[in-house]
Design a protein around this motif. Structure first.
Motif, PDB file in Angstrom:
ATOM      1  N   TRP A  99       2.623  12.854  -4.293  1.00 41.66           N
ATOM      2  CA  TRP A  99       3.863  12.697  -3.534  1.00 41.66           C
ATOM      3  C   TRP A  99       4.756  13.876  -3.888  1.00 41.66           C
ATOM      4  CZ3 TRP A  99       4.335   9.358   0.274  1.00 41.66           C
ATOM      5  CH2 TRP A  99       3.600   8.164   0.253  1.00 41.66           C
TER       6      TRP A  99
ATOM      7  N   CYS B 266      -1.942  17.187   0.018  1.00 38.89           N
ATOM      8  CA  CYS B 266      -3.337  17.199  -0.393  1.00 38.89           C
ATOM      9  C   CYS B 266      -3.517  18.192  -1.536  1.00 38.89           C
ATOM     10  CB  CYS B 266      -4.223  17.590   0.789  1.00 38.89           C
ATOM     11  SG  CYS B 266      -5.965  17.742   0.358  1.00 38.89           S
TER      12      CYS B 266
ATOM     13  N   ILE C 201      -9.735  13.259  -1.479  1.00 38.93           N
ATOM     14  CA  ILE C 201      -9.044  12.013  -1.825  1.00 38.93           C
ATOM     15  C   ILE C 201      -8.010  12.247  -2.930  1.00 38.93           C
ATOM     16  CG2 ILE C 201     -10.910  10.513  -1.055  1.00 38.93           C
ATOM     17  CD1 ILE C 201     -11.738  10.239  -4.025  1.00 38.93           C
ATOM     18  N   GLU C 202      -7.762  13.506  -3.260  1.00 41.07           N
ATOM     19  CA  GLU C 202      -6.777  13.867  -4.277  1.00 41.07           C
ATOM     20  C   GLU C 202      -5.491  14.318  -3.590  1.00 41.07           C
ATOM     21  OE1 GLU C 202      -7.421  13.447  -7.523  1.00 41.07           O
ATOM     22  OE2 GLU C 202      -9.415  12.734  -6.977  1.00 41.07           O
ATOM     23  N   TRP C 203      -4.367  13.741  -4.012  1.00 42.36           N
ATOM     24  CA  TRP C 203      -3.083  14.072  -3.408  1.00 42.36           C
ATOM     25  C   TRP C 203      -1.961  13.701  -4.358  1.00 42.36           C
ATOM     26  CZ3 TRP C 203      -0.247   9.658  -3.034  1.00 42.36           C
ATOM     27  CH2 TRP C 203      -0.956   8.449  -2.988  1.00 42.36           C
TER      28      TRP C 203
ATOM     29  N   GLN D 237       3.020  12.982   1.241  1.00 38.44           N
ATOM     30  CA  GLN D 237       1.824  13.293   0.492  1.00 38.44           C
ATOM     31  C   GLN D 237       1.440  14.749   0.740  1.00 38.44           C
ATOM     32  OE1 GLN D 237      -0.646  10.258   2.321  1.00 38.44           O
ATOM     33  NE2 GLN D 237      -1.025   9.430   0.286  1.00 38.44           N
TER      34      GLN D 237
ATOM     35  N   ARG E 134      -1.798   8.219   3.863  1.00 42.10           N
ATOM     36  CA  ARG E 134      -3.176   7.723   3.937  1.00 42.10           C
ATOM     37  C   ARG E 134      -3.961   8.241   2.745  1.00 42.10           C
ATOM     38  NH1 ARG E 134      -1.788  10.877   8.166  1.00 42.10           N
ATOM     39  NH2 ARG E 134      -2.787  12.862   8.442  1.00 42.10           N
ATOM     40  N   GLU E 135      -5.088   7.620   2.501  1.00 45.45           N
ATOM     41  CA  GLU E 135      -5.887   7.917   1.314  1.00 45.45           C
ATOM     42  C   GLU E 135      -6.641   9.238   1.388  1.00 45.45           C
ATOM     43  OE1 GLU E 135      -5.947   6.279  -1.515  1.00 45.45           O
ATOM     44  OE2 GLU E 135      -4.815   4.524  -0.894  1.00 45.45           O
ATOM     45  N   ILE E 136      -7.098   9.623   2.582  1.00 45.27           N
ATOM     46  CA  ILE E 136      -8.002  10.767   2.725  1.00 45.27           C
ATOM     47  C   ILE E 136      -7.364  11.825   3.607  1.00 45.27           C
ATOM     48  CG2 ILE E 136     -10.270  11.510   3.581  1.00 45.27           C
ATOM     49  CD1 ILE E 136     -11.265   8.665   2.983  1.00 45.27           C
ATOM     50  N   CYS E 137      -7.486  13.096   3.207  1.00 40.10           N
ATOM     51  CA  CYS E 137      -6.959  14.206   3.996  1.00 40.10           C
ATOM     52  C   CYS E 137      -7.778  14.371   5.276  1.00 40.10           C
ATOM     53  CB  CYS E 137      -7.016  15.498   3.174  1.00 40.10           C
ATOM     54  SG  CYS E 137      -6.424  16.942   4.069  1.00 40.10           S
TER      55      CYS E 137
ATOM     56  N   GLY F  94       0.792  -1.221   0.000  1.00 34.21           N
ATOM     57  CA  GLY F  94       0.000   0.000   0.000  1.00 34.21           C
ATOM     58  C   GLY F  94       0.830   1.278   0.000  1.00 34.21           C
ATOM     59  N   LEU F  95       0.293   2.298   0.635  1.00 31.99           N
ATOM     60  CA  LEU F  95       0.945   3.605   0.659  1.00 31.99           C
ATOM     61  C   LEU F  95       2.248   3.581   1.453  1.00 31.99           C
ATOM     62  CD1 LEU F  95      -2.192   5.872   1.068  1.00 31.99           C
ATOM     63  CD2 LEU F  95      -0.828   5.501  -0.996  1.00 31.99           C
TER      64      LEU F  95
END
Length: 141
Positions: A60, A36, A56-58, A34, A47-50, A17-18
């Motif tokens: 690296w 946001c 859910i957009e981010w 990450q 993580r997936e969510i801010c 995963g992440l």
């Protein structure tokens, strides 16, 4: 000639995963966090969510690799058998220039020499063929 290194006998991070993505960047000697795309805040752990705006957009983004010691503790008695020979050691929380905090270790400083606000910079240490860990060194200057 290949460099001989002592086998790393401590637990290693997950490659899934992440977290796996974070450590893949470390293997390439890049510290990335990450950011946001909704509110622009950096986050760590991945993580997936801010947590601030629920986006859910981010992406690296490469870190400067610089930060300061936020806090630390000295471990005199290891809680995991793999760390028994490493005591005493000092896990540190580093506050990065990007605003995130990460748990690591300062590899060129004894626990009694640490200080809150001490500037540090990332140092990548390969511990296996697949894993490179982000530790820190005292910053120069």
């Amino acid at each position: 000639m290949s460099e001989q290194r002592k086998p790393y006998d401590k637990p290693l991070p997950s490659h899934e995963g992440l977290h796996g993505a974070f450590y893949a960047w470390c293997r390439d000697r890049e510290l990335r966090f990450q950011r946001c795309s909704g509110c622009g805040r950096f986050r760590h752990v991945p993580r997936e969510i801010c947590a601030h705006c629920s986006s859910i957009e981010w992406e690296w983004v490469r870190s400067s690799g610089r930060g300061t010691i936020y806090t630390w503790t000295e471990v005199a008695r290891a809680l995991h058998p793999a760390f028994a020979d490493a005591t005493p050691y000092a896990p540190v929380v580093v506050e990065m220039e990007e605003g995130v905090r990460m748990l690591s270790r300062v590899i060129d400083c004894a626990p009694d020499e640490l200080a809150i606000g001490m500037p540090v910079e990332v140092e990548f240490v390969p511990v296996s063929d697949d894993v490179t860990l982000p530790f820190f060194r005292c910053a120069q200057g």
